[in-house]
Write an enzyme that holds these catalytic residues in place. Structure first.
Site, PDB file in Angstrom:
ATOM      1  N   TYR A   1       0.843  -1.193   0.000  1.00  2.00           N
ATOM      2  CA  TYR A   1       0.000   0.000   0.000  1.00  2.00           C
ATOM      3  C   TYR A   1       0.884   1.251   0.000  1.00  2.00           C
ATOM      4  CZ  TYR A   1      -3.580   3.286   1.810  1.00  2.00           C
ATOM      5  OH  TYR A   1      -4.431   4.343   2.003  1.00  2.00           O
ATOM      6  N   CYS A   2       0.601   2.181  -0.936  1.00  5.17           N
ATOM      7  CA  CYS A   2       1.291   3.467  -0.997  1.00  5.17           C
ATOM      8  C   CYS A   2       2.795   3.229  -1.132  1.00  5.17           C
ATOM      9  CB  CYS A   2       0.928   4.296   0.236  1.00  5.17           C
ATOM     10  SG  CYS A   2       1.589   5.968   0.260  1.00  5.17           S
ATOM     11  N   LEU A   3       3.607   3.859  -0.290  1.00  6.10           N
ATOM     12  CA  LEU A   3       5.052   3.685  -0.373  1.00  6.10           C
ATOM     13  C   LEU A   3       5.448   2.233  -0.145  1.00  6.10           C
ATOM     14  CD1 LEU A   3       7.899   4.774  -0.611  1.00  6.10           C
ATOM     15  CD2 LEU A   3       7.737   5.610   1.732  1.00  6.10           C
TER      16      LEU A   3
END
Length: 580
Positions: free
Chosen positions: A311-313
């Site tokens: 998720y995300c980074l």
């Protein structure tokens, strides 16, 4: 005392860094040099563009004439559909009170200024694209400050509420202001956040911590079904946030949803770093984070491939790690799922406004002094990107109308912010945002570059429609980089609310379409036209996709593997998530 040349050079560099850190504090971590370069670039090129100047003067005269005659349309399509559409659908002025004089005149003047500055800051020949975006962004920020909706005397909704309540709304608002000011000064959570306590009513899916090192804890969740899918799921959240956004309340916990679907789930909980962790870099997040967790899962659930989810980074890190595994012949993964995760940073969205050499140098000096990036700095940047939604509308509702939005689990989680180590954040900004090393096949892992073209695992990729952190068109660029089968989902919502998107939530919808392995990819607009629309949560489609890429049902594995060094250390959610 005579200094050697090397010592003298080090001291001079330290002097420069100390001054830059002080300069950063003076300017709230925003490089004035970047802003100055952008504005002078724009102003100089506008000065030698008489045709553009005539267009702007003509627009100003038409707007003035309209205001004199009381028409106040200002929505001239010849000066940009984007500005025209934004003005016509501006949520700030939807209340019928804005149609009454003099408020209609205030609205007219503001929207006219908004349109004029949009026209003025776009389309000036010769201006660097990054400078154009910066000038346009700051012009909009300054205009938003002076929106008539932000002041008592020019906002009809506030005036009507004040008359109805005899000023009680302003009294309540002042009380809320004092509470918020106290919380800000004492660095305590906002009012209502105490209702959501980690381990009590958020982050309560049963599980055990089975691994802890100096960077992360690994949580293994207890099964809730008699049989489970053979292949476990390993989740890599971002470390710019605490992991429990994926395990909020019981009704909207993605982790609980997966467990209830018969999956064995593992999730990394990152340490909230402090000054002692200043030298933690991206390589450490791969080695102590991803690789350590992968080895643990492979041991606890032996002879099974793993569904990796980021998720995300955390998704960006997972893509890097998966490319390194593909390069090195490591075939332990069954699939890859990436949520709001960028792999191509050539068009990173509005966050790229704050990333150039001058800005990064300023941040590096400040982080070198502290050893980390403060949580508030990242939150402040996100607020500026969505100043109306995250700042001005909230201030107006809370302090002028006296309406305080009830705290919910997502808001409480958002207030539980994290820091980032100086070395890692510098590498992240330079290697990914500034240099775009990953999409250019030059990002190094173990001293050798990785390439996403080596990833041929099935990929499930999610973008969200109103994401200002990882815009969906940027997330979609994975299609350009990997030949793998990619199932792409575009869901309603933003960077967080689009992912925390449980079944049964009203007014949710998504589009989904799969590109076969090796097949030519569609452009973003072609994909939008071709992908069918579905009502509801994309979680159900992901669950079906995971099931299709999983094997038979088996008995759940034991918690941990004590004989191999992965003994149960404590109950979930563990200890690292508690660190403020």
């Amino acid at each position: 005392m005579v200094l050697q040349p090397g010592e003298r050079s080090d001291r001079l560099k330290a002097l420069d860094a100390s001054l830059r850190a002080a300069w950063a504090r003076t300017w709230v971590s925003i490089s004035p040099e970047s802003q100055w370069l952008a504005w002078t670039d724009w102003a100089r090129h506008l000065a030698i563009s008489p045709g553009k100047s005539v267009e702007l003067a003509d627009l100003a005269l038409r707007q003035w004439a309209q205001s004199i005659h009381g028409t106040c349309t200002v929505l001239d399509p010849s000066f940009g559909n984007e500005a025209t559409g934004a003005a016509a659908n501006d949520r700030r002025f939807k209340d019928p009170g804005w149609d009454q004089y003099p408020f209609s005149a205030f609205r007219c003047a503001f929207l006219g200024q908004q349109q004029w500055w949009h026209a003025a800051t776009h389309g000036v020949d010769g201006v660097e694209p990054h400078h154009e975006r910066l000038v346009s962004f700051w012009a909009k920020q300054w205009l938003d400050i002076f929106s008539p909706g932000n002041f008592i005397t020019t906002n009809p909704v506030v005036l009507e509420r004040t008359l109805q309540e005899g000023g009680a709304n302003l009294s309540r608002g002042f009380g809320y202001f004092l509470e918020d000011a106290r919380a800000w000064l004492t660095q305590t959570p906002p009012a209502g956040a105490e209702q959501f306590e980690v381990g009590r009513n958020v982050a309560i899916t049963p599980g055990k911590v089975v691994l802890r090192n100096r960077l992360m804890e690994l949580i293994q969740y207890a099964p809730s079904t008699e049989k489970v899918h053979a292949e476990p799921i390993l989740i890599v959240p971002a470390w710019i946030m605490k992991y429990y956004i994926l395990d909020l309340s019981q009704h909207n916990s993605l982790i609980k949803y997966l467990v209830d679907q018969g999956h064995t789930v593992f999730c990394i909980s990152w340490k909230n770093p402090d000054a002692d962790d200043r030298d933690m870099g991206m390589d450490d997040y791969i080695d102590l984070g991803w690789r350590a967790a992968l080895d643990a899962v492979s041991t606890i659930v032996p002879n099974r491939k793993i569904h990796a989810t980021g998720y995300c980074l955390g998704g960006t890190l997972l893509a890097i790690a998966a490319a390194a595994m593909a390069r090195d012949g490591d075939d332990r993964l069954a699939s890859l799922s990436l949520f709001a995760a960028q792999t191509d940073f050539s068009e990173p969205g509005e966050l790229g406004l704050f990333i150039d050499e001058a800005q990064i140098t300023l941040l590096e000096a400040q982080m070198a002094e502290r050893g980390y990036l403060r949580a508030g700095q990242m939150a402040g940047a996100f607020q500026m990107l969505r100043s109306y939604d995250l700042l001005w509308s909230r201030l107006t509702n809370k302090y002028l109308l006296g309406d305080r939005q009830p705290m919910n689990d997502l808001m409480a989680w958002n207030a539980d912010a994290t820091r980032m180590p100086a070395k890692m954040h510098s590498q992240y900004l330079r290697r990914l945002f500034l240099n775009d090393d990953l999409s250019k096949n030059r990002y190094p892992v173990d001293g050798r570059p990785v390439s996403l073209t080596n990833i041929v695992l099935p990929i499930f990729c999610v973008g969200t429609t109103t994401d200002h952190v990882a815009p969906w068109r940027s997330v979609y660029k994975l299609h350009h980089l990997s030949p793998a089968e990619i199932t792409f989902v575009l869901t309603s919502g933003g960077h967080n609310a689009g992912i925390v998107n449980e079944p049964g939530r009203p007014r949710r919808h998504y589009q989904i379409l799969t590109r076969a392995e090796g097949e030519a990819h569609l452009t973003e607009d072609e994909w939008l036209a071709a992908a069918p629309m579905h009502q509801g949560s994309w979680w159900t489609s992901w669950a079906e996709w995971l099931k299709a890429h999983s094997g038979s049902l088996v008995s759940p594995p034991r918690m941990g593997a004590s004989r191999h060094g992965y003994k149960v250390l404590c109950d979930a959610p563990g200890t690292y998530v508690m660190v403020k």
